[in-house]
Design an enzyme around this catalytic site. Structure first.
Site, mmCIF file in Angstrom:
data_model
loop_
_atom_site.group_PDB
_atom_site.id
_atom_site.type_symbol
_atom_site.label_atom_id
_atom_site.label_comp_id
_atom_site.label_asym_id
_atom_site.label_seq_id
_atom_site.Cartn_x
_atom_site.Cartn_y
_atom_site.Cartn_z
ATOM 1 N N HIS A 1 0.826 -1.218 0.000
ATOM 2 C CA HIS A 1 0.000 0.000 0.000
ATOM 3 C C HIS A 1 0.856 1.263 0.000
ATOM 4 O O HIS A 1 0.356 2.334 -0.343
ATOM 5 C CB HIS A 1 -1.042 -0.014 1.132
ATOM 6 C CG HIS A 1 -0.571 0.352 2.493
ATOM 7 N ND1 HIS A 1 -0.213 -0.577 3.441
ATOM 8 C CD2 HIS A 1 -0.406 1.559 3.097
ATOM 9 C CE1 HIS A 1 0.132 0.034 4.557
ATOM 10 N NE2 HIS A 1 0.030 1.317 4.377
ATOM 11 N N ASP B 1 0.953 -7.606 2.231
ATOM 12 C CA ASP B 1 1.148 -6.177 2.003
ATOM 13 C C ASP B 1 2.634 -5.829 1.867
ATOM 14 O O ASP B 1 3.209 -5.187 2.735
ATOM 15 C CB ASP B 1 0.490 -5.394 3.143
ATOM 16 C CG ASP B 1 0.238 -3.948 2.761
ATOM 17 O OD1 ASP B 1 0.744 -3.521 1.706
ATOM 18 O OD2 ASP B 1 -0.452 -3.243 3.520
ATOM 19 N N SER C 1 3.883 2.446 8.352
ATOM 20 C CA SER C 1 3.587 1.440 7.329
ATOM 21 C C SER C 1 4.847 1.104 6.543
ATOM 22 O O SER C 1 5.563 1.999 6.103
ATOM 23 C CB SER C 1 2.523 1.962 6.364
ATOM 24 O OG SER C 1 1.250 1.807 6.923
#
Lengths: 723, 723
Positions: free
Chosen positions: B84, B221, B658
């Site tokens: 992402h 991810d 992230s």
């Protein structure tokens, strides 16, 4: 590639991992002695033999509550069941002005108890006798089809009539293993059952449809009624002179409760399972029947909501219908999801292949059972050849005007026959219930809603291809060609404006009339019933023909299954059929999905965490205060760290078990069965020990609500509460 | 009444119950020596002191990925971050014909790697130096308001300019503790970053927005990029002659993974937390700002979807915008729910009351801090006096035409000042990024969607009362009186039909022009920018005045909090501010609600159970086959019984983290941080050790996908994989 246990093996039931007995099985009481050793090892402290005596403790305390189960919990006829089982009665006594469904209700003295709802009765099973020989054995084996079905029916009716010669008795012949075995069940019928106590809706239905079939759960799903009899101690119609019934046996209620891994059992009246269907049937139900039925239910829900304002009298009348529609819409949705996820069809096919291989094995098996599966599947295909049409017309039962008119005319026609030859439901023994239904309708009927449903279902029907149409229906409602919805509505407007069946006295008066009166009536729904009668009878005849053929084939199929299982040393229980059963297991959680574990108890604090000021999470303010203060009283559990609210077990239950007493090894009431988890809904078709979990109200939460929230001391005083 | 542990006490973090160090805290590297003993006890095997050296292992391998974090995992400049985080770049390289976002992409050789997206850079932190004295100490303390804010800004710009004299360097002065401390952070800037490998969307975004912020989770991810430099080893603009960058340090990747309770740490660039806000601020954000912002985001999502067909070029252009809008719509929803459920405001008030009581205690505390809270709350009230208007106009940043026109005109105006006096974002150092933004717009812009958003936000604005209106906006778009939506749309139609800003060359050309050219332009959006300029500047001036006043008050408030905590022996970490931080904790599950426990690992089988043929659960068929075969390879875990897919830890992380490498005690890469659970979203405001959980991709799943699903052997070969 390394080898480990598969991830699925990790999903073993948490509480049951060490038990010997598979918790699958809804056992008939007479089967218990065969299971005695295993039950003892599991934790049963009573003698298994003693539980076969239906007139003794504990079985005599277990009550058939008409689609649910209840149990006596005091020597004065006090009985407890689920709030959702008493819902109809509570709703019956609720009005916009005095909405006891919402506020709850407590009779501080018996005199304050609410008079019985017409037709509400309870039954106590007194004996269960094998009658296969008197039923199947007494029928000419050369008969087939409808003739065979009717012959079987005649035999069961004769046995029922003989049995019911004894007053205050309801008897029924139950078909086990789909026609392989028959038992005559005799029940004591009590006709005066009054509402004693129900918590508020925000306790009894806390979580509502959102939490329905779900875990974690925090529902106080209990309500109390009282059975009354005449001054002579015999069952009697409602009268002010009646006195509380003294049951032979009642259950002590446990304030000590259970812990994770503890033995539990449930006695009750499970309605229907489908554990012995063929792979083809499984596929038909899960890929055709359930998806279509779910859509129809959702459409009817939307329709009722659109045609009745929230809080209006009309909406209150349909709350019960809405709850029932929603309950099974969700059930079917879970069925569909579970079917896709769990590989149920493949598993069923594997089992069936094993059965077929066994049949084709040694001995005379092939000769006995060789073509039974093909025969059965042929009949099943016939049965569902018009699935969509049959489902749509089936849902017409929710339309009360067409239903009541058809039932009244049918009664008039049936009355012309001798009683024993009348269709079941129209015999003299059924008339009281028939009348009560006509009376009750006022509380459940609104013409605007009823009309909207009829219009919707007829439009759905009218969209079917010509091959699926019934000429008499098309003619009666003008459904040929391109159907104009507005025009149909104009026709229905006129029918509803003209009919007098909305009036209870009129309906009751029709019960007394002969067919000619119907045939001369100008009432549009009576005219519909008369005009549609031949079509309906033809359909019934066709269904009966199929039923008779199935009644010949399914017992053979079951015999093969039973023989196959016995060859593997596996005991066989019958599919649920609303008769008294027992299931045994342990308290324990499960893994609903990878990465999550459901733990076996919920708490008061968890209930408070869910609370909002919106239905269905509008916990009473007083309850939230008690929780905030940590006022557990004597009902807290050290391991759980709170008052346990609901708990999970691996018991094998289904609809009809609702309200069943959940019992510990000494048969003390430790909870009430009220639901299954979402993942267990497909369990009706295939029990999955990893995922099948029943949900119970904990007796400690029930007692806590009674004592601290609702002050039901009068009831607590008459109950025997044990530690 | 008996006394037990409260039910809440049962919710203790499963893995961390026995550890000494609270896992709360986003620590600056220089704080680690003070925590050394506790970290060693928790499981850190490296010397805590060694982790303060940003040029050494492991810190030098941690990369600022522009709003995310990444890490080097090979000596050839290969870096890994979240899918992402790479989403924008992957989307940039995707077209309707060759949709690598959907199919995934693997460069089998470096030559096949995708050229960098304009403006995409990465940064490696080289030094962090305290500069509070050179910033606050060098400003005249008599200055207030905007003058003070500007003086602070001038000082930081001067320090940045001095630092950036060194080529290929990005410097920034970071404000810690809301202005109490400043640090100059120097980063090596790498400008040529190419896409090496991404799994398919159905792996990298498996579960999509449905699973976003959720557990159980099964998302792959991750995505791989490669950093390139010039042939001389120095950072350089993209060129075919560039060569892979040789990082000073890179991380080994663990194929052994972790178990429940194991030590883990995360190094990364967390964006923003609000742990030291006042109760009044908490209330304003949770009761006003988040609810309104959530609605605006949902409206924009609906609008984009309504004005672009699924699968169309327009929709592809907005996928990134949609993901961002949805991500924070869900975030805000959780904030709102968590606020209501967890009593956050009451807890904050209790903490604040304790602080106030301490201030009013002995010594000179009252004199030093006595009125700071009242002052701060006064400023906060001022800041949010026009919350709804400011939010609506704030969301106008999603409208690209008005934004780009305003930015271009602003650039022209700022260019007239000396570089150091220019507003941040418009200095020479920002021009490359500015230009890249203008170029990128083509890939993210569709006139129909852009117009629909502008229309919607203007209509929302036009519905505000007169007191909230800005005359220049009203005049420019004709928003006085009763606003006619259709008429406004006609006006916007004409503006979008006329403007030339949709053309990239035109946009780039405007970068070179002076203010006069803008003021004489007939382009409707340039005309808007010019006409609205004074209003926008006045708003900015007002904001800067408030900023200056807050910059005087918040440091005093933080000083009180720090002194109060130190008096209790509690170390204090600063709110996240996108600078390099470390957080320490353990692998472990939690109880998201009463009756449920989240277990720390998910499995391949759980992934397969979620699979449907629908996005976002459309797992690749080949993946499902591998799982069905149980082909775990060398990446299975015995305790988990499968290849672990994602895992939970109690680390203290937030957005910006992230892509952060999740490290074991030896700083080997055992996973990638990519999300937090739903219940931890409010953790940005108040860390809750019972509910705050971070979600990581397990390195074993990443390696399994690379090896068995995508055949990324070329990458596996250059990585150092350890057991």
């Amino acid at each position: 590639m390394k080898k480990w246990m598969s991830a699925a093996a990790l999903l073993l039931p948490l509480g049951a991992a060490s038990t010997a007995l598979a918790n699958e099985g809804m056992w008939q009481p007479h089967q218990l002695p065969a299971l005695a050793n295993e039950l003892k090892a599991l934790g049963l402290e009573l003698d298994a033999d003693s539980m076969t005596d239906l007139t003794a403790f504990p079985m005599n305390a277990v009550i058939n509550f008409g689609g649910c189960t209840a149990s006596f919990v005091s020597p004065k006829g006090l009985l407890v069941t689920n709030h959702h089982c008493g819902y109809g009665a509570i709703q019956y006594h609720s009005t916009a002005e005095n909405n006891i469904l919402e506020t709850g209700f407590l009779a501080k003295t018996p005199a304050e108890e609410k008079a019985p709802v017409p037709g509400y009765k309870i039954w106590i099973t007194e004996s269960i006798s094998p009658v296969t020989d008197q039923v199947v054995g007494a029928v000419d084996p050369a008969l087939t089809g409808a003739a065979y079905a009717e012959a079987i029916e005649q035999r069961t009716k004769a046995l029922v009539a003989e049995c019911e010669a004894e007053p205050n008795t309801r008897c029924d012949v139950y078909n086990f293993h789909h026609g392989a075995q028959y038992f005559l069940i005799k029940e004591l019928e009590i006709k005066d059952v009054r509402l004693s106590y129900t918590p508020a809706l925000s306790v009894g239905k806390y979580g509502g449809d959102i939490d329905n079939w779900m875990w974690p759960r925090h529902t106080g799903d209990f309500a109390f009624f009282r059975a009354y009899v005449g001054p002579d101690g015999k069952p009697a119609e409602y009268s002010e002179d009646n006195v509380p019934y003294t049951p032979k046996r009642f259950l002590k209620v446990s304030a000590a409760g259970l812990s994770d891994g503890d033995f539990v059992m449930v006695a009750g009246y499970p309605g229907r399972t489908n554990r012995y269907r063929t792979a083809e049937e499984v596929q038909t139900y899960f890929e055709t029947v359930y998806p279509q039925a779910k859509v129809l239910r959702e459409e009817l829900i939307d329709l009722i909501k659109a045609s009745s304002e929230p809080g209006s009298d009309a909406r209150i009348k349909y709350e019960g219908t809405l709850a029932g529609l929603a309950n099974y819409a969700k059930n079917y949705q879970s069925m569909i999801e579970g079917y896709a996820k769990t590989g149920m069809l493949a598993a069923k096919q594997t089992d069936q292949d094993a059965l077929v291989a066994w049949i084709q094995g040694k001995g005379d098996r092939a000769a006995k059972y060789g073509d039974v599966l093909a025969q059965l599947d042929g009949l099943v295909a016939e049965q569902w050849a018009h699935a969509e049409r049959d489902l749509i017309l089936g849902y017409l039962r929710y339309n009360q005007m067409t239903t009541v008119a058809q039932r009244l005319y049918r009664l008039a026609k049936e009355k012309q026959k001798p009683d024993l030859e009348r269709e079941s439901g129209y015999q003299e023994r059924d008339w009281d219930g028939f009348k009560a239904g006509l009376e009750r309708m006022d509380r459940r009927f609104d013409a605007t809603v009823d009309k909207a449903m009829l219009h919707h279902l007829l439009m759905r029907y009218a969209a079917l291809p010509a091959s699926e149409r019934e000429p008499s229906l098309d003619r009666l409602f003008g459904l040929s060609g391109q159907v104009d919805g507005a025009k149909l509505m104009t026709k229905l407007d006129s029918m509803y404006a003209t009919t007098e069946l909305g009036d209870v006295a009129t309906r009751l008066a029709w019960m007394e009339k002969g067919p000619e009166a119907f045939e001369q009536s100008a009432d549009p729904f009576i005219r519909f019933a008369v005009a549609h009668y031949d079509t309906a009878m033809a359909k019934e005849k066709k269904d009966k023909e199929l039923e008779g053929r199935l009644l010949k084939v399914r017992p053979d199929y079951m015999a093969a299954i039973i023989a196959f299982n016995q060859s593997q040393g596996r005991p066989v229980y019958a599919d649920a059929n609303s008769s008294l059963r027992l299931t045994f297991g342990t308290v324990g959680g499960y893994s609903p999905q990878d990465g999550l574990v459901a733990t076996p108890f919920t708490t008061l604090e968890g209930l408070a965490m869910k609370a909002t000021d919106q239905v269905p999470f509008d916990a009473p303010a007083k309850q939230l205060e008690l929780i905030a203060k940590g006022q557990y009283g004597e009902f807290g559990d050290e391991a759980v760290g709170s008052v346990p609210v609901n708990f999970l077990s691996n018991l094998d239950t289904t609809g009809g078990n609702s309200g069943s007493p959940t019992l510990n090894g000494r048969a003390e009431l430790v909870g009430l069965l009220f639901d299954g988890v979402y993942e267990s809904i497909t369990g009706d078709w295939a029990f999955n020990p990893e995922l099948n979990r029943s949900i119970h109200v904990d007796s400690r939460y029930m007692l806590w609500v009674m004592k601290y929230l609702d002050g039901a001391d009068n009831l607590l005083d008459e109950m025997e509460i044990v530690d």
